[in-house]
Scaffold this active site. Structure first.
Site, PDB file in Angstrom:
ATOM      1  N   GLU A 288      40.335  41.136  47.481  1.00 48.82           N
ATOM      2  CA  GLU A 288      41.539  41.508  47.720  1.00 48.82           C
ATOM      3  C   GLU A 288      41.414  42.976  48.397  1.00 48.82           C
ATOM      4  O   GLU A 288      40.198  43.638  48.023  1.00 48.82           O
ATOM      5  CB  GLU A 288      42.412  42.117  46.508  1.00 48.82           C
ATOM      6  CG  GLU A 288      42.757  40.945  45.911  1.00 48.82           C
ATOM      7  CD  GLU A 288      43.699  41.307  44.569  1.00 48.82           C
ATOM      8  OE1 GLU A 288      44.206  42.469  44.278  1.00 48.82           O
ATOM      9  OE2 GLU A 288      44.009  40.329  43.661  1.00 48.82           O
ATOM     10  N   ARG A 292      45.592  51.696  48.549  1.00 47.76           N
ATOM     11  CA  ARG A 292      46.016  52.962  47.664  1.00 47.76           C
ATOM     12  C   ARG A 292      44.880  53.818  47.412  1.00 47.76           C
ATOM     13  O   ARG A 292      43.751  53.192  47.279  1.00 47.76           O
ATOM     14  CB  ARG A 292      46.924  52.699  46.550  1.00 47.76           C
ATOM     15  CG  ARG A 292      46.094  51.667  45.608  1.00 47.76           C
ATOM     16  CD  ARG A 292      46.716  51.424  44.292  1.00 47.76           C
ATOM     17  NE  ARG A 292      45.760  50.787  43.404  1.00 47.76           N
ATOM     18  CZ  ARG A 292      45.486  49.531  43.277  1.00 47.76           C
ATOM     19  NH1 ARG A 292      46.388  48.644  44.074  1.00 47.76           N
ATOM     20  NH2 ARG A 292      44.674  49.197  42.455  1.00 47.76           N
ATOM     21  N   VAL A 295      42.534  54.280  40.489  1.00 48.73           N
ATOM     22  CA  VAL A 295      42.439  55.156  39.172  1.00 48.73           C
ATOM     23  C   VAL A 295      40.851  55.556  39.239  1.00 48.73           C
ATOM     24  O   VAL A 295      40.475  56.784  38.851  1.00 48.73           O
ATOM     25  CB  VAL A 295      42.859  54.384  37.996  1.00 48.73           C
ATOM     26  CG1 VAL A 295      42.360  55.042  36.610  1.00 48.73           C
ATOM     27  CG2 VAL A 295      44.160  53.772  37.981  1.00 48.73           C
TER      28      VAL A 295
HETATM   29  C1  MV4 Z   1      38.448  34.440  40.690  1.00 50.51           C
HETATM   30  C2  MV4 Z   1      37.688  34.296  39.733  1.00 50.51           C
HETATM   31  C3  MV4 Z   1      36.533  33.433  39.874  1.00 50.51           C
HETATM   32  N1  MV4 Z   1      36.559  32.512  40.948  1.00 50.51           N
HETATM   33  N2  MV4 Z   1      38.511  33.762  41.820  1.00 50.51           N
HETATM   34  C4  MV4 Z   1      41.255  37.828  38.807  1.00 50.51           C
HETATM   35  C5  MV4 Z   1      42.309  38.567  39.268  1.00 50.51           C
HETATM   36  C6  MV4 Z   1      42.488  38.194  40.608  1.00 50.51           C
HETATM   37  N3  MV4 Z   1      42.784  39.358  41.626  1.00 50.51           N
HETATM   38  C7  MV4 Z   1      41.310  37.613  41.209  1.00 50.51           C
HETATM   39  N4  MV4 Z   1      40.652  37.231  39.615  1.00 50.51           N
HETATM   40  C8  MV4 Z   1      39.630  36.285  39.811  1.00 50.51           C
HETATM   41  N5  MV4 Z   1      39.496  35.527  41.001  1.00 50.51           N
HETATM   42  C9  MV4 Z   1      37.427  32.784  42.064  1.00 50.51           C
HETATM   43  N6  MV4 Z   1      37.316  32.091  43.162  1.00 50.51           N
HETATM   44  C10 MV4 Z   1      37.776  35.037  38.669  1.00 50.51           C
HETATM   45  C11 MV4 Z   1      38.772  36.019  38.512  1.00 50.51           C
HETATM   46  C12 MV4 Z   1      38.765  36.995  37.239  1.00 50.51           C
HETATM   47  C13 MV4 Z   1      38.523  38.160  37.479  1.00 50.51           C
HETATM   48  C14 MV4 Z   1      38.212  38.914  38.621  1.00 50.51           C
HETATM   49  C15 MV4 Z   1      38.050  40.322  38.657  1.00 50.51           C
HETATM   50  C16 MV4 Z   1      37.908  40.954  37.438  1.00 50.51           C
HETATM   51  C17 MV4 Z   1      38.015  40.386  36.298  1.00 50.51           C
HETATM   52  C18 MV4 Z   1      38.588  39.099  36.318  1.00 50.51           C
HETATM   53  C19 MV4 Z   1      39.008  38.450  35.048  1.00 50.51           C
HETATM   54  C20 MV4 Z   1      39.328  37.110  35.050  1.00 50.51           C
HETATM   55  C21 MV4 Z   1      39.347  36.372  36.119  1.00 50.51           C
END
Ligand code: MV4
Length: 444
Positions: A288, A292, A295
């Site tokens: 992403e 902004r 924190v």
């Molecule tokens: C993912 C992932 C594993 N594989 N995408 C969590 C929030 C959202 N912004 C994207 N996230 C994730 N995407 C793929 N293809 C695992 C997560 C994720 C995660 C990512 C960053 C920090 C903490 C997390 C906790 C659970 C899942």
């Protein structure tokens, strides 16, 4: 340069922005809800305007109330902080229409980065590495099944309007995809009023490493190295550090270059963050882009000796950035101190701080709006303070953090201090051996 900035936020970040404005000779306007009338931002700003009742929807999220406050005070810019209206396309656009400079992204950039499938398509086109998956949104359950067979299980379904894990489902095998599809769509529709879903290969034990970037109105862009935010609980970050213990100079250069590509792809003006997932082989993938100040900007400031809020204001005022990248010279760690009970599933613990003593000494920074006698309202998030330490090495930073946590006295509310003390003793944390799964197994 701006003469007067209105800060459309509260708490520590409002105070943080006021401090930099004062150092730059810029007048400040605090806006506040009735719950925050006794807060430090109200006290330290040059002017303060009440914008409504405690409920955020009628105060900190009320665009008409905030624009009115900016107009009656003759503010020429608005700093939105983080959360609230900081990534609100409509707010950015209304500021523009009123001739008030929004210190943040343009409406079209907020829209493009806020829709995750659009953001991903933009990044693929710009040559930024992305996680293999569907091209754009999935049409229906049959499309989802077909795509999953191409991508290969496990897969993850993500809401295009998402963020914070809402509308996200991990699917390990074909027989579970239909239920996951239905529930992800329902959740996304309820949470965002948008049930668009896309698919990615599921990365099993990733690290969350983000790159701080800056871009200016002349097309220059640079990166300011990384922050490791892997230790999270229910998508809330608990601790951040820089440099990442998993980083290498080669990986930093590659991720930095990718982040700069991302910044240039959207003609980004201001400071921002490009978030990546990094797998165990050090492959990294765009996740992403945050338009902004975050924190955790503080730890970057400490290791590169650079005021990011000042930079944000200067870029918004049309100044040029140097275009050179910044590398960490020190090690910084931030613990988020929340009014939550870590012994009780991190349950919020609002109320009056009866006694307060903050740590100090060399290499210790506290960003907070709290003080003895301050009542933490229950209407807003539970973060009361950010404890930041900076030292020559990671080992020294951990020792300093332990010392600072021991000195920190907050009475009257439960806090996450005991959690951080326990974490500082953890063997895997000390070895730098952690992923986003860390909190699933951490025994507290
Ligand atoms: C993912 C992932 C594993 N594989 N995408 C969590 C929030 C959202 N912004 C994207 N996230 C994730 N995407 C793929 N293809 C695992 C997560 C994720 C995660 C990512 C960053 C920090 C903490 C997390 C906790 C659970 C899942």
């Amino acid at each position: 340069m701006f003469k007067k900035i209105l800060i459309a936020n509260r708490g520590e970040i409002a105070l943080r922005v006021i401090r930099t404005c004062k150092e730059m000779g810029i007048k400040t306007v605090a806006v506040y809800s009735t719950a925050d009338k006794d807060s430090l931002p109200v006290r330290f700003a040059d002017e303060a305007v009440c914008i409504g009742p405690p409920v955020s929807a009628k105060s900190y999220l009320s665009i008409p109330n905030i624009i009115s406050a900016a107009e009656i005070t003759n503010s020429d810019a608005i700093h939105p902080g983080y959360g609230f209206l900081s990534e609100n396309e409509k707010f950015s656009s209304i500021c523009q229409k009123h001739g008030i400079k929004f210190i943040g992204a343009l409406p079209e950039q907020i829209a493009a980065m806020g829709d995750k499938a659009t953001a991903k398509a933009t990044m693929i086109a710009a040559g930024v590495p992305c996680i293999p998956g569907s091209e754009g949104l999935l049409k229906d359950i049959n499309d989802a099944k077909d795509q999953a067979n191409i991508v290969g299980y496990p897969i993850i379904l993500k809401a295009t309007a998402g963020g914070g894990g809402k509308g996200m489902r991990i699917v390990w095998k074909e027989e579970d995809i239909e239920n996951a599809w239905n529930s992800a769509r329902q959740e996304a529709s309820a949470a965002f009023g948008n049930d668009g879903i896309y698919m990615e290969k599921y990365i099993e034990e990733p690290r969350h490493i983000e790159i701080q970037i800056a871009g200016d109105s002349f097309g220059n862009a640079c990166h300011l190295s990384e922050r490791d935010c892997s230790i999270q609980r229910r998508h809330q970050k608990l601790i951040e550090e820089t440099p990442s213990p998993f980083m290498t100079p080669e990986l930093r250069d590659k991720m930095g270059e990718a982040a700069i590509k991302a910044t240039k792809a959207v003609n980004y003006e201001g400071v921002g963050t490009v978030e990546f997932l990094v797998d165990k082989h050090r492959n990294f993938y765009f996740m992403e882009m945050n338009t902004r100040i975050q924190v955790e900007h503080t730890i970057t400031e400490e290791v590169i000796d650079y005021d990011l809020i000042k930079e944000q204001i200067k870029i918004a005022a049309g100044e040029k950035i140097s275009g050179k990248n910044y590398y960490p010279h020190l090690h910084a760690i931030q613990c988020r101190i929340n009014a939550e009970d870590p012994y009780n599933d991190f349950r919020p613990s609002p109320g009056k701080i009866t006694s307060y003593h903050s740590p100090g000494g060399h290499g210790v920074r506290i960003d907070t709006h709290a003080y003895a006698g301050y009542t933490i309202p229950s209407n807003y998030d539970s973060m009361i303070s950010k404890l930041i330490v900076v030292a020559q090495t990671r080992e020294e930073a951990i020792l300093k953090m332990k010392r600072a946590l021991d000195e920190y006295i907050i009475e009257g509310v439960k806090t996450t201090i005991p959690f951080h003390q326990k974490l500082m003793e953890n063997e895997d944390f000390n070895k730098g051996n952690f992923t986003t799964k860390f909190m699933e197994t951490f025994q507290f």
